[in-house]
Scaffold this active site. Structure first.
Site, short mmCIF file in Angstrom:
data_model
loop_
_atom_site.label_atom_id
_atom_site.label_comp_id
_atom_site.label_asym_id
_atom_site.label_seq_id
_atom_site.Cartn_x
_atom_site.Cartn_y
_atom_site.Cartn_z
CD GLU A 11 -13.45 -28.93 -17.67
OE1 GLU A 11 -13.24 -28.73 -18.88
OE2 GLU A 11 -14.30 -29.74 -17.25
CE1 TYR A 43 -20.37 -17.73 -18.60
CE2 TYR A 43 -21.54 -18.80 -20.39
CZ TYR A 43 -21.35 -17.71 -19.56
OH TYR A 43 -22.15 -16.61 -19.69
CG HIS A 71 -14.39 -23.34 -19.93
ND1 HIS A 71 -14.69 -24.67 -20.12
CD2 HIS A 71 -13.10 -23.32 -19.53
CE1 HIS A 71 -13.64 -25.42 -19.84
NE2 HIS A 71 -12.66 -24.63 -19.46
CE1 TYR A 147 -15.44 -31.50 -29.18
CE2 TYR A 147 -14.71 -29.85 -30.76
CZ TYR A 147 -15.44 -30.20 -29.64
OH TYR A 147 -16.16 -29.24 -28.97
CG HIS A 151 -18.40 -31.74 -32.52
ND1 HIS A 151 -19.67 -31.51 -33.02
CD2 HIS A 151 -18.40 -31.20 -31.28
CE1 HIS A 151 -20.38 -30.87 -32.11
NE2 HIS A 151 -19.63 -30.65 -31.05
CE LYS A 167 -12.78 -24.60 -33.01
NZ LYS A 167 -13.61 -25.31 -31.99
CD GLN A 178 -15.18 -33.88 -25.25
OE1 GLN A 178 -14.80 -33.67 -24.11
NE2 GLN A 178 -16.36 -33.50 -25.71
P1 FAD Z 1 -17.56 -25.16 -32.85
O1 FAD Z 1 -16.09 -25.08 -33.04
O2 FAD Z 1 -18.37 -23.98 -33.25
O3 FAD Z 1 -18.09 -26.46 -33.63
C1 FAD Z 1 -19.38 -26.96 -33.39
C2 FAD Z 1 -19.84 -27.82 -34.57
O4 FAD Z 1 -20.13 -26.98 -35.67
C3 FAD Z 1 -18.78 -28.80 -35.05
O5 FAD Z 1 -19.41 -29.98 -35.50
C4 FAD Z 1 -18.15 -28.06 -36.21
O6 FAD Z 1 -17.61 -28.96 -37.16
C5 FAD Z 1 -19.34 -27.32 -36.80
N1 FAD Z 1 -18.95 -26.04 -37.42
C6 FAD Z 1 -18.19 -25.07 -36.87
N2 FAD Z 1 -18.06 -24.03 -37.73
C7 FAD Z 1 -18.79 -24.35 -38.84
C8 FAD Z 1 -19.07 -23.69 -40.07
N3 FAD Z 1 -18.58 -22.48 -40.33
N4 FAD Z 1 -19.86 -24.31 -40.96
C9 FAD Z 1 -20.40 -25.54 -40.69
N5 FAD Z 1 -20.16 -26.23 -39.56
C10 FAD Z 1 -19.36 -25.64 -38.64
N6 FAD Z 1 -19.58 -26.75 -23.18
C11 FAD Z 1 -20.17 -25.91 -22.29
O7 FAD Z 1 -21.39 -25.66 -22.39
N7 FAD Z 1 -19.47 -25.32 -21.27
C12 FAD Z 1 -18.13 -25.52 -21.12
O8 FAD Z 1 -17.52 -24.96 -20.20
C13 FAD Z 1 -17.47 -26.41 -22.03
N8 FAD Z 1 -16.13 -26.66 -21.95
C14 FAD Z 1 -15.50 -27.44 -22.89
C15 FAD Z 1 -14.11 -27.60 -22.83
C16 FAD Z 1 -13.45 -28.38 -23.77
C17 FAD Z 1 -11.95 -28.53 -23.69
C18 FAD Z 1 -14.18 -29.03 -24.81
C19 FAD Z 1 -13.48 -29.88 -25.82
C20 FAD Z 1 -15.56 -28.87 -24.87
C21 FAD Z 1 -16.24 -28.07 -23.93
N9 FAD Z 1 -17.62 -27.86 -23.98
C22 FAD Z 1 -18.24 -27.02 -23.07
C23 FAD Z 1 -18.44 -28.57 -24.98
C24 FAD Z 1 -18.61 -27.78 -26.29
O9 FAD Z 1 -19.37 -26.61 -26.03
C25 FAD Z 1 -19.35 -28.71 -27.27
O10 FAD Z 1 -18.50 -29.76 -27.67
C26 FAD Z 1 -20.02 -28.06 -28.46
O11 FAD Z 1 -20.89 -29.01 -29.07
C27 FAD Z 1 -19.07 -27.57 -29.56
O12 FAD Z 1 -18.35 -26.51 -29.15
P2 FAD Z 1 -17.13 -25.93 -30.06
O13 FAD Z 1 -16.61 -24.75 -29.35
O14 FAD Z 1 -16.21 -27.01 -30.45
O15 FAD Z 1 -17.97 -25.47 -31.35
#
Ligand code: FAD
Length: 303
Positions: A11, A43, A71, A147, A151, A167, A178
């Site tokens: 990364e 991103y 990303h 995670y 999370h 997903k 993470q």
């Molecule tokens: P989601 O999968 O949408 O989940 C977010 C939260 O919502 C979780 O608690 C999940 O349980 C809950 N949720 C999801 N769907 C539902 C539903 N249908 N109903 C109720 N609850 C739900 N952030 C950045 O800004 N830029 C980056 O480049 C970046 N890179 C990353 C790379 C990696 C490998 C990782 C692990 C994280 C990265 N992040 C980045 C951080 C990430 O954006 C955060 O962790 C964010 O809070 C959650 O993103 P997610 O895609 O897991 O969200």
């Protein structure tokens, strides 16, 4: 029989100053020698930082032999903007995305048109179908976040697994985890995800941490438990060299543990620095300066 070595990826984040740009270019050049399978670029919805991400992706596609993974976050964008971004990134020649929701600012200023990452996976797959001809009928690879430690917004690790499965159902090909410091948490994620139906690769995200300050900041930002043993060692180290070795040794043990647990790849959070990561890889059975499929590429020549 051909031995397939673990996949290798890094990364990077877009630089924020001229000095950090120069140091990133050196790091990219060093990492390029290890023939990684892909290099992911972080991103942010913030306009200036978004431009930097696009510029870095462009650089990687056109000036290096690396395969970038872009990303992209739901935060900061309307659906129309996200569609434009996906097409723009595909237009640069990138063929992989990490579909993320992004962190929602505490001030409540963000109203998300796509509330969860799953919908961004849907959107990328839709653009892929619509742009079928431009992609020469090829597929775009889509990764998502996973995670090992719950999370912060999820009610339980079970919810995390359900979301991961949703997903995958939306079309994700793989997940990158993470950062984590307790290998049992990675094993726990795999052991819970597989029986639930998650079949995609769960690529462990490993970070060699060589400073206590960075460890504390990182764990606070990501809402992670502080690994006491690592924190103690970093706190009591007496030289830069010792700090470096502590970070390398810890990450190396993690790599061995996750490979034993069946991981098929290693994703390194580099912090745009190459020294510690290269020292870790040096001690793993991942051939450097060659391709990991053991194919005789050197023999390929034009007539
Ligand atoms: P989601 O999968 O949408 O989940 C977010 C939260 O919502 C979780 O608690 C999940 O349980 C809950 N949720 C999801 N769907 C539902 C539903 N249908 N109903 C109720 N609850 C739900 N952030 C950045 O800004 N830029 C980056 O480049 C970046 N890179 C990353 C790379 C990696 C490998 C990782 C692990 C994280 C990265 N992040 C980045 C951080 C990430 O954006 C955060 O962790 C964010 O809070 C959650 O993103 P997610 O895609 O897991 O969200």
């Amino acid at each position: 029989m051909t031995t397939v070595h673990p996949a290798l990826s890094y990364e990077l984040y877009p630089p924020r100053s001229h000095a950090s740009r120069e140091s990133l270019l050196r790091t990219i050049s060093e990492l390029e020698h290890t023939n990684p399978d892909y290099v992911s670029v972080t991103y942010s919805g913030d306009a200036a930082r978004k431009q930097n991400t696009l510029a870095l992706l462009d650089y990687l596609v056109h000036e290096t032999r690396l395969n970038p993974l872009a990303h992209l976050t739901c935060v900061g964008h309307s659906v129309a903007e996200l569609e434009r971004s996906v097409r723009l990134i595909l237009g640069l020649g990138v063929r992989g995305f990490l579909a993320l929701r992004g962190d929602i600012p505490d001030d409540g200023s963000q109203k998300l048109e796509l509330p969860f990452a799953r919908y961004l996976v849907d959107l990328i797959r839709r653009v892929e179908r619509e742009d079928f001809a431009h992609l020469a009928a090829g597929k775009v690879s889509v990764g998502v976040a996973a995670y090992p430690q719950k999370h912060p917004e999820s009610a339980s690790t079970l919810q995390d697994i359900e979301i991961l499965l949703s997903k995958q159902r939306a079309g994700a090909d793989f997940a990158i985890t993470q950062v984590f410091f307790d290998n049992d948490q990675y094993r726990g994620l795999v052991d819970a995800a597989r029986p639930a139906g998650v079949t995609m690769p769960l690529v462990p995200g490993i970070m060699p941490v060589t400073s206590l300050k960075r460890l504390l900041k990182l764990t606070e930002l990501a809402g992670l438990e502080v690994p006491r043993d690592l924190a103690y060692k970093l706190e009591t180290a007496t030289s830069k060299q010792e700090l470096h070795q502590i970070g390398v040794d810890y990450a190396l043990e993690q790599c061995k543990a996750v490979l034993d647990a069946g991981a098929t790849g290693l994703h390194f959070y580099t912090f745009n620095e190459h020294e510690a990561v290269l020292d870790v890889i040096e001690h793993l059975d991942i051939p450097r300066y060659s391709n990991r499929f053991n194919l005789p590429l050197a023999e390929l020549q034009f007539a």
